[in-house]
Scaffold this active site. Sequence first.
Site, PDB file in Angstrom:
ATOM      1  CD  GLN A 139     -39.054 -15.074  22.943  1.00 23.92           C
ATOM      2  OE1 GLN A 139     -39.494 -14.054  22.462  1.00 23.92           O
ATOM      3  NE2 GLN A 139     -39.413 -16.325  23.060  1.00 23.92           N
ATOM      4  N   PRO A 196       0.492   6.436  -0.133  1.00 30.43           N
ATOM      5  CG  PRO A 196       1.770   7.953   0.850  1.00 30.43           C
ATOM      6  CD  PRO A 196       1.910   6.487  -0.447  1.00 30.43           C
ATOM      7  CB  THR A 237      -0.836   0.572   1.103  1.00 27.77           C
ATOM      8  OG1 THR A 237      -1.812  -1.258   1.003  1.00 27.77           O
ATOM      9  CG2 THR A 237      -1.466   1.453   1.456  1.00 27.77           C
ATOM     10  CD  GLU A 252      -3.929 -10.154   2.831  1.00 29.26           C
ATOM     11  OE1 GLU A 252      -3.305  -9.673   4.208  1.00 29.26           O
ATOM     12  OE2 GLU A 252      -3.206 -10.434   1.947  1.00 29.26           O
ATOM     13  CG  HIS A 288     -20.362  -6.412  27.559  1.00 25.38           C
ATOM     14  ND1 HIS A 288     -20.770  -7.132  26.838  1.00 25.38           N
ATOM     15  CD2 HIS A 288     -20.088  -6.775  28.310  1.00 25.38           C
ATOM     16  CE1 HIS A 288     -19.754  -8.110  27.426  1.00 25.38           C
ATOM     17  NE2 HIS A 288     -19.350  -8.119  28.426  1.00 25.38           N
TER      18      HIS A 288
HETATM   19  C1  FAD Z   1      -3.714  -1.447  10.068  1.00 25.23           C
HETATM   20  C2  FAD Z   1      -3.800  -1.845   8.994  1.00 25.23           C
HETATM   21  C3  FAD Z   1      -2.787  -1.872   8.684  1.00 25.23           C
HETATM   22  C4  FAD Z   1      -2.737  -2.213   7.531  1.00 25.23           C
HETATM   23  N1  FAD Z   1      -0.938  -3.358   7.103  1.00 25.23           N
HETATM   24  C5  FAD Z   1      -1.378  -3.576   5.754  1.00 25.23           C
HETATM   25  C6  FAD Z   1       0.327  -4.016   5.721  1.00 25.23           C
HETATM   26  O1  FAD Z   1       0.769  -5.300   6.133  1.00 25.23           O
HETATM   27  N2  FAD Z   1       0.585  -3.671   3.838  1.00 25.23           N
HETATM   28  C7  FAD Z   1      -0.130  -3.169   3.374  1.00 25.23           C
HETATM   29  O2  FAD Z   1       0.624  -3.363   2.346  1.00 25.23           O
HETATM   30  N3  FAD Z   1      -0.983  -2.566   3.633  1.00 25.23           N
HETATM   31  C8  FAD Z   1      -1.743  -3.063   4.776  1.00 25.23           C
HETATM   32  N4  FAD Z   1      -2.473  -2.105   5.081  1.00 25.23           N
HETATM   33  C9  FAD Z   1      -3.689  -1.525   3.841  1.00 25.23           C
HETATM   34  C10 FAD Z   1      -4.890  -2.070   3.595  1.00 25.23           C
HETATM   35  O3  FAD Z   1      -4.311  -2.746   2.397  1.00 25.23           O
HETATM   36  C11 FAD Z   1      -5.571  -1.101   2.750  1.00 25.23           C
HETATM   37  O4  FAD Z   1      -6.538  -0.290   3.378  1.00 25.23           O
HETATM   38  C12 FAD Z   1      -6.516  -1.584   2.286  1.00 25.23           C
HETATM   39  O5  FAD Z   1      -5.982  -2.432   1.100  1.00 25.23           O
HETATM   40  C13 FAD Z   1      -7.459  -0.314   1.377  1.00 25.23           C
HETATM   41  O6  FAD Z   1      -7.560   0.110   0.531  1.00 25.23           O
HETATM   42  P1  FAD Z   1      -6.965   2.185   1.083  1.00 25.23           P
HETATM   43  O7  FAD Z   1      -6.792   2.096   2.265  1.00 25.23           O
HETATM   44  O8  FAD Z   1      -6.683   2.754   0.234  1.00 25.23           O
HETATM   45  O9  FAD Z   1      -8.249   2.312   0.278  1.00 25.23           O
HETATM   46  P2  FAD Z   1      -9.019   2.857  -1.762  1.00 25.23           P
HETATM   47  O10 FAD Z   1      -8.523   1.277  -2.248  1.00 25.23           O
HETATM   48  O11 FAD Z   1      -8.873   4.092  -0.839  1.00 25.23           O
HETATM   49  O12 FAD Z   1     -10.893   2.396  -1.189  1.00 25.23           O
HETATM   50  C14 FAD Z   1     -11.537   3.110  -0.717  1.00 25.23           C
HETATM   51  C15 FAD Z   1     -13.125   2.636  -0.046  1.00 25.23           C
HETATM   52  O13 FAD Z   1     -13.458   2.239  -1.843  1.00 25.23           O
HETATM   53  C16 FAD Z   1     -13.793   0.899  -2.195  1.00 25.23           C
HETATM   54  N5  FAD Z   1     -13.481   0.996  -3.278  1.00 25.23           N
HETATM   55  C17 FAD Z   1     -11.707   1.171  -4.164  1.00 25.23           C
HETATM   56  N6  FAD Z   1     -12.210   0.248  -5.255  1.00 25.23           N
HETATM   57  C18 FAD Z   1     -12.924  -0.526  -5.625  1.00 25.23           C
HETATM   58  C19 FAD Z   1     -13.778  -0.751  -6.919  1.00 25.23           C
HETATM   59  N7  FAD Z   1     -13.315  -1.272  -7.740  1.00 25.23           N
HETATM   60  N8  FAD Z   1     -15.247  -1.036  -6.655  1.00 25.23           N
HETATM   61  C20 FAD Z   1     -16.011  -0.731  -5.841  1.00 25.23           C
HETATM   62  N9  FAD Z   1     -15.546  -0.452  -4.421  1.00 25.23           N
HETATM   63  C21 FAD Z   1     -13.851  -0.204  -4.064  1.00 25.23           C
HETATM   64  C22 FAD Z   1     -12.804   0.415  -1.147  1.00 25.23           C
HETATM   65  O14 FAD Z   1     -13.534  -0.914  -0.694  1.00 25.23           O
HETATM   66  C23 FAD Z   1     -12.771   1.240   0.412  1.00 25.23           C
HETATM   67  O15 FAD Z   1     -14.219   1.232   0.737  1.00 25.23           O
HETATM   68  C24 FAD Z   1      -3.283  -1.929   6.183  1.00 25.23           C
HETATM   69  C25 FAD Z   1      -4.277  -0.626   6.724  1.00 25.23           C
HETATM   70  C26 FAD Z   1      -4.705  -0.921   8.146  1.00 25.23           C
HETATM   71  C27 FAD Z   1      -5.943   0.550   7.772  1.00 25.23           C
END
Ligand code: FAD
Length: 377
Positions: A273, A120, A118, A357, A332
């Site tokens: 329930q 920015p 990933t 993931e 809770h």
């Molecule tokens: C605590 C934490 C640990 C992490 N650890 C790692 C790590 O070890 N290594 C690493 O490489 N990354 C890591 N990540 C990154 C993580 O894999 C990404 O945050 C994740 O893949 C989503 O990418 P993004 O945050 O850029 O969201 P974006 O890609 O910007 O997505 C934003 C939203 O748009 C949606 N979206 C995007 N494209 C589409 C599409 N084509 N169709 C429908 N919906 C879509 C997504 O589902 C999401 O809801 C970590 C993240 C966190 C928060």
Amino acid sequence: MHDELLEAIDAWLKRHVEPHVARLEHDDVYPAEMVEQMKKLGLFGATIGQEYGGLGLPAVTYSRIVARISEVWMSLTGIFNSHLMMALMVEKYGSLHLKKTYLPRFASGEIRGGLALTEPNAGTDLQAIRMRARREGERYVLNGTKTWISNGIHGACFAVLAKTDPDASPRHKGMAMFLCEKGEGFSAGRKLEKLGYKGIDSAELVFQDYAVPAANLIGGEEGRGFHHAVGGLELGRINVASRGVGVAAAALREAVKYSQQRETFGKPICEHQAIQLKLAEMATRVEAARLLVRNAAEIYDRGERCDMEAGMAKYFATEAAFENAHQAMRIHGGYGYSKEFAVERLYRDAPLLCIGEGTNEMQRIIIARQLIRRNRI
Ligand SMILES: Cc1cc2nc3c(=O)[nH]c(=O)nc-3n(C[C@H](O)[C@H](O)[C@H](O)COP(=O)(O)OP(=O)(O)OC[C@H]3O[C@@H](n4cnc5c(N)ncnc54)[C@H](O)[C@@H]3O)c2cc1C
């Protein structure tokens, strides 16, 4: 299978982890002592082949371990899950030289790290990354920034996805994966503050004219990096799905316990329930999630394609964790909002599982695509 190992892990969790989770989690402290204990248990080599000093566990056993540990403290699993994803890149696609040099030291936990995909500007759309790798003789020079990288501060080595040809079409043909050890030109940037998933460090990784030997190009040729990244996702999804099972089960356990202790209107709330309906739904989710994960892991262990099954397991089990954490908090009442009860941690940890993931939006798209492909008319 592997019952003794599972028992040893249970004993370790009870004795050395459970009593310390609340303090370490709330203070966001890296669990250094537990990392040493995890080394002794062999967890840093759990899925690495025995010929390289690992335990060589099948995904079925590995997923059970991840679920059990997540039931106590999910953050611990990230410390070896991400590390093992890096190891998988080397074991599955790396040269014999890379395997012999690194896998034994990964398996012992001497060198630990993770997977750096990933950036920015790019998470889901990995082909949009900007990290650049330029060939200069017998080395590559990397420039760029990764973000959200698990183990970024405490890890020493990372499998890093970069672009060797930013103009390639299709875009994935210009990507490559490198095994990079921290050193001159490669350092951790700031530690990222998070809602949950405390203890484990998530950080930026900064590369400024970082030189890596060409021998560390995983797979030995450019243009395969995206393929390698995607190739690790099936096991990665089983990993995260297993965490989902653990968190969902922990939420259920806490809810079942509390609902028998708390009384309203002259009886324990588990006899109302409205609460019973919640408990029944939560328990069903846990069982269904467990079975989906086991199914995906069994297919993986048979060496068959399991992207759809791993996607289903990841999607369902992590949503189960999210929903169960929420319902446990509701059961809770006001105490669910207190830091004294474990449910508030589960409530903060669970959402990550729906994002990491491959987000659950993407999982559903992957499931549907495979469904159509496998059922073409
Ligand atoms: C605590 C934490 C640990 C992490 N650890 C790692 C790590 O070890 N290594 C690493 O490489 N990354 C890591 N990540 C990154 C993580 O894999 C990404 O945050 C994740 O893949 C989503 O990418 P993004 O945050 O850029 O969201 P974006 O890609 O910007 O997505 C934003 C939203 O748009 C949606 N979206 C995007 N494209 C589409 C599409 N084509 N169709 C429908 N919906 C879509 C997504 O589902 C999401 O809801 C970590 C993240 C966190 C928060």
